[in-house]
Design an enzyme around this catalytic site. Sequence first.
Site, PDB file in Angstrom:
ATOM      1  N   SER A 149     -38.917  57.892  -1.476  1.00 35.52           N
ATOM      2  CA  SER A 149     -38.439  58.677  -0.895  1.00 35.52           C
ATOM      3  C   SER A 149     -37.401  59.988  -0.165  1.00 35.52           C
ATOM      4  CB  SER A 149     -38.687  57.788   0.913  1.00 35.52           C
ATOM      5  OG  SER A 149     -38.600  58.470   2.064  1.00 35.52           O
ATOM      6  N   TYR A 164     -36.005  51.562   6.151  1.00 36.63           N
ATOM      7  CA  TYR A 164     -36.648  51.903   5.443  1.00 36.63           C
ATOM      8  C   TYR A 164     -36.144  52.637   4.053  1.00 36.63           C
ATOM      9  CZ  TYR A 164     -40.320  54.658   3.520  1.00 36.63           C
ATOM     10  OH  TYR A 164     -41.001  55.509   3.181  1.00 36.63           O
ATOM     11  N   LYS A 196     -36.324  51.583   0.166  1.00 33.31           N
ATOM     12  CA  LYS A 196     -37.002  52.573  -0.640  1.00 33.31           C
ATOM     13  C   LYS A 196     -35.828  52.980  -2.184  1.00 33.31           C
ATOM     14  CE  LYS A 196     -41.246  53.925   0.116  1.00 33.31           C
ATOM     15  NZ  LYS A 196     -42.175  53.222  -0.702  1.00 33.31           N
TER      16      LYS A 196
END
Length: 334
Positions: A127, A151, A155
Amino acid sequence: MTSNILITGGLGYIGSHTALDLLINTNDHIVIVDNCSNSSLSALQKIQDIGKREVSFYKADVGDYDLMSEVIKNENIEGVIHFAAAKSVGDSFNKPDFYYENNVSSLMTLLNAARSFNVKHFIFSSSATVYSESNQFPVDENGKLGYINPYGQTKLIGEDVLVREHHQSGLNIGILRYFNPLGNESTGQLGDPLTPAATNIMPMLFKALQRDDSFLIFGDDYPSEDGTAVRDYIHVNDLASAHRSMLNHLHNQPGCHILNVGLGKGISVLDLISTFNRVNDVKVKIRHQQRRPGDLAICFADTKKIKTELNWQPKHDLGDMCRDAFTFFNNHYR
């Protein structure tokens, strides 16, 4: 050459479009694993109907080592495309432990199973959230890494795990840093659904239209021309084709490859809404609210590397993304 490819999270928005792309454009046998926690079994039939081929499906969690080992062994898997993950920036603040377990621990379990049964290629959905807000944009793959939400941290950890795996075991790795996927396949059957938990921008636009309500824009004081956040967008069909190109690249150029995937253009939230209104002949009402925690002000990609290394080019512009997404919305929700 035909390969057996495992797609985890293959019934989700990006996973289903990638499975469909491979069905249409390759002779590979596609195996999907999905626990259906954030997807629907109805997507399976749609993938097969549009792709005109059967896929193998297992309802399972990628964190189950024994089950994943059985799938990889019995299906003789050569390559894995790993989508299965929790993906909401906001939700990750509320449930960080769940995100670490779901996005990091499950990845390591899947890698252990892949290593045990000699999987050759592994593609990871990373991402743009791995980039630090201190970068100058557009940012290339050598930009400063960092995170401002759990989040993004998962990643970034996932990338580190995979790079280390490549050096230790020789597993070929493709890491694709997605910017913001939009749009749908052209028939409007597969799409980004309007679930209660949906947080992507297009489902939120649809919800506003459906309820004749205002679309909430978080922040109007960012350092952009109109004060709204600037992002890079990519048609989900182009994103799917980038995975196919990466698979081919790993066959021909073994190694560990990290690439941005986006249009390479900075587009503000108001620009997106304006385009959406214009191409679909609608008028979305808007309302400004305060910035959300965890959102970058500006984030868009330098995409020279993927265009050079994979000979890949996006075929769709922002108007196509908005138009195709609206077709899906009309087919399912109006």
